[in-house]
Design a protein around this motif. Structure first.
Motif, PDB file in Angstrom:
ATOM      1  N   GLU A  24     -22.854  97.585 -45.211  1.00 30.19           N
ATOM      2  CA  GLU A  24     -22.242  96.262 -45.212  1.00 30.19           C
ATOM      3  C   GLU A  24     -22.144  95.674 -43.806  1.00 30.19           C
ATOM      4  O   GLU A  24     -21.920  94.474 -43.639  1.00 30.19           O
ATOM      5  CB  GLU A  24     -20.854  96.320 -45.871  1.00 30.19           C
ATOM      6  N   SER A 189     -23.384  90.128 -47.177  1.00 32.95           N
ATOM      7  CA  SER A 189     -22.487  91.154 -47.697  1.00 32.95           C
ATOM      8  C   SER A 189     -21.066  90.639 -47.819  1.00 32.95           C
ATOM      9  O   SER A 189     -20.674  89.655 -47.181  1.00 32.95           O
ATOM     10  CB  SER A 189     -22.505  92.394 -46.799  1.00 32.95           C
ATOM     11  N   GLU A 191     -17.002  92.548 -48.551  1.00 30.12           N
ATOM     12  CA  GLU A 191     -16.323  93.829 -48.723  1.00 30.12           C
ATOM     13  C   GLU A 191     -14.832  93.649 -48.944  1.00 30.12           C
ATOM     14  O   GLU A 191     -14.263  92.586 -48.659  1.00 30.12           O
ATOM     15  CB  GLU A 191     -16.560  94.732 -47.511  1.00 30.12           C
ATOM     16  N   HIS A 192     -14.204  94.681 -49.468  1.00 35.27           N
ATOM     17  CA  HIS A 192     -12.755  94.668 -49.709  1.00 35.27           C
ATOM     18  C   HIS A 192     -12.190  96.042 -49.423  1.00 35.27           C
ATOM     19  O   HIS A 192     -12.741  97.061 -49.871  1.00 35.27           O
ATOM     20  CB  HIS A 192     -12.453  94.294 -51.163  1.00 35.27           C
ATOM     21  N   ARG A 193     -11.117  96.102 -48.666  1.00 34.47           N
ATOM     22  CA  ARG A 193     -10.410  97.347 -48.406  1.00 34.47           C
ATOM     23  C   ARG A 193      -9.081  97.309 -49.149  1.00 34.47           C
ATOM     24  O   ARG A 193      -8.301  96.367 -48.993  1.00 34.47           O
ATOM     25  CB  ARG A 193     -10.175  97.541 -46.899  1.00 34.47           C
ATOM     26  N   LEU A 211     -16.150  89.965 -55.336  1.00 36.74           N
ATOM     27  CA  LEU A 211     -17.178  90.069 -54.300  1.00 36.74           C
ATOM     28  C   LEU A 211     -18.504  89.485 -54.783  1.00 36.74           C
ATOM     29  O   LEU A 211     -19.203  88.801 -54.021  1.00 36.74           O
ATOM     30  CB  LEU A 211     -17.357  91.529 -53.892  1.00 36.74           C
ATOM     31  N   THR A 232     -21.509  99.913 -51.840  1.00 36.56           N
ATOM     32  CA  THR A 232     -20.981 101.007 -51.021  1.00 36.56           C
ATOM     33  C   THR A 232     -19.536 101.248 -51.416  1.00 36.56           C
ATOM     34  O   THR A 232     -18.738 100.306 -51.457  1.00 36.56           O
ATOM     35  CB  THR A 232     -21.056 100.675 -49.524  1.00 36.56           C
ATOM     36  N   ARG A 234     -16.201 103.488 -50.423  1.00 36.02           N
ATOM     37  CA  ARG A 234     -15.604 104.337 -49.385  1.00 36.02           C
ATOM     38  C   ARG A 234     -14.390 105.045 -49.967  1.00 36.02           C
ATOM     39  O   ARG A 234     -13.595 104.452 -50.689  1.00 36.02           O
ATOM     40  CB  ARG A 234     -15.200 103.505 -48.163  1.00 36.02           C
ATOM     41  N   THR A 242     -23.501 105.181 -51.288  1.00 39.88           N
ATOM     42  CA  THR A 242     -24.242 103.922 -51.317  1.00 39.88           C
ATOM     43  C   THR A 242     -25.345 104.006 -52.369  1.00 39.88           C
ATOM     44  O   THR A 242     -26.087 104.992 -52.406  1.00 39.88           O
ATOM     45  CB  THR A 242     -24.865 103.618 -49.940  1.00 39.88           C
ATOM     46  N   ALA A 279     -17.882  97.560 -51.098  1.00 39.53           N
ATOM     47  CA  ALA A 279     -18.652  96.485 -50.469  1.00 39.53           C
ATOM     48  C   ALA A 279     -19.910  96.237 -51.289  1.00 39.53           C
ATOM     49  O   ALA A 279     -20.494  97.166 -51.845  1.00 39.53           O
ATOM     50  CB  ALA A 279     -19.023  96.851 -49.026  1.00 39.53           C
ATOM     51  N   ARG A 281     -23.718  94.223 -51.042  1.00 37.98           N
ATOM     52  CA  ARG A 281     -24.680  93.632 -50.116  1.00 37.98           C
ATOM     53  C   ARG A 281     -25.862  93.108 -50.912  1.00 37.98           C
ATOM     54  O   ARG A 281     -26.523  93.859 -51.643  1.00 37.98           O
ATOM     55  CB  ARG A 281     -25.150  94.674 -49.104  1.00 37.98           C
TER      56      ARG A 281
END
Length: 334
Positions: A24, A189, A191-193, A211, A232, A234, A242, A279, A281
């Motif tokens: 990402e 891309s 992403e989100h945490r 997303l 992806t 995490r 991925t 995430a 992409r």
């Protein structure tokens, strides 16, 4: 190094294979390499080769020290813990990175190359796929060392003239392939945490829809479509998974992007995984006008596209969150 960068020998390690592990942030991480050398070959979605031969004198460091510099900058600026292989050829650099532990630098010097290759399984040799590995193992050629010791004529009978000759050379560490500077295909891309470890699959799917919608809106605004989607995931232990899926046709349609994201997510079987972030992409972007789209006889799809276009107009006028798909989960943490 014995002689230092000023006395660079032809066989001295000068090629870096960098696995970023953060697709990402690929464009930004790739830029770290191009700050060191213009000879950077992009290997999407999250790796690259770099020939640092011309940078050794400029930076006053050897290739292993430049690899440490890349890792330090990637970790400090983007939180990406890179794995780097350093050797005198792309083949050995790639294999060195894949042989080492994640997040480490593995250097293979010329005097170590034969021993390093001899102990590697034949499947680790770049260019040997699963089918070729099975064929070679059936003949007892289950290590790179045994492959190198086999008569070239034997390999050519097993694999064909060109493939047999090429693999015999690679097994002995011969790789004349240069690092060819290339730019990565255009991508985008999102992403989100999560604020805490997320165990709820429904919540993760809601974020994936958000997303996908964000990517779709950006692509439509730029008259772009994507040919592939990369997910992806995490985890709490800082590891990541991925996966990439080619799309049935180039698209910027949010439901199509969301369906691909769901399929990638569900295939990972994350029932008990402690997910820290996700995430998406969009890969291989191209102009929408140049991408053919299969005509649909389903009136519901055309209605959905018209509704999507109306929502896009509302967002351009009133803000990105003026209209969102039902079921989406707006990000609550950066």
């Amino acid at each position: 190094m014995n002689d230092g960068p000023e006395h660079h020998a032809p066989g001295e390690p000068h090629v870096l294979y960098v696995h970023f592990g953060a697709p990402e942030r690929y464009d930004a991480l790739l830029a770290l390499l191009t700050d060191i050398t213009p000879l950077v070959q992009a290997l999407p979605p999250d790796a690259a080769l770099a020939d640092v031969r011309g940078a050794l004198r400029y930076f006053g460091r050897d290739a292993a020290e430049l690899a440490r510099l890349v890792r330090l900058r990637a970790l400090a600026l983007y939180g990406a813990d890179c794995t780097v292989g350093v050797a005198a050829s792309p083949l050995l650099a790639r294999m060195a990175a894949q042989a080492g532990e994640p997040g480490q630098i593995r250097v293979v010097r010329p005097e170590e190359a034969a021993d390093f290759l001899d102990r590697r399984p034949v499947a680790a040799l770049h260019g040997v796929g699963p089918a070729t590995a099975r064929t070679l193992c059936a003949y007892g050629l289950d290590s790179v060392g045994r492959l190198a010791a086999a008569p070239p004529a034997t390999l050519q009978r097993i694999l064909g003239a060109a493939a047999g000759r090429r693999l015999h050379e690679r097994a002995r560490g011969i790789d004349p392939t240069p690092v060819t500077p290339t730019a990565p295909p255009r991508s985008a891309s999102a992403e989100h945490r999560f604020e805490r470890d997320e165990l709820d699959a429904a919540r993760r799917r809601g974020v994936l829809l958000t997303l996908a919608d964000e990517l779709g809106f950006r692509l439509r605004a730029e008259a772009q479509v994507t040919r592939a989607l990369t997910l992806t995931v995490r985890y709490a232990d800082r590891s990541a998974t991925t996966r990439t899926r080619a799309l049935a046709e180039p698209t910027a349609h949010t439901p199509a992007l969301a369906a691909a994201a769901y399929a990638l997510h569900d295939a990972l079987a994350l029932q008990r995984a402690r997910v820290r972030g996700v995430a998406l992409r969009a890969e291989e972007l191209t102009a929408a006008e140049s991408a053919a789209r299969q005509l649909s006889i389903d009136g519901r799809e055309e209605k959905a596209r018209r509704a999507e276009a109306a929502a896009d107009r509302a967002r351009r006028r009133f803000g990105a969150y003026a209209a969102r798909p039902a079921g989406s989960d707006p990000p609550r943490a950066a």
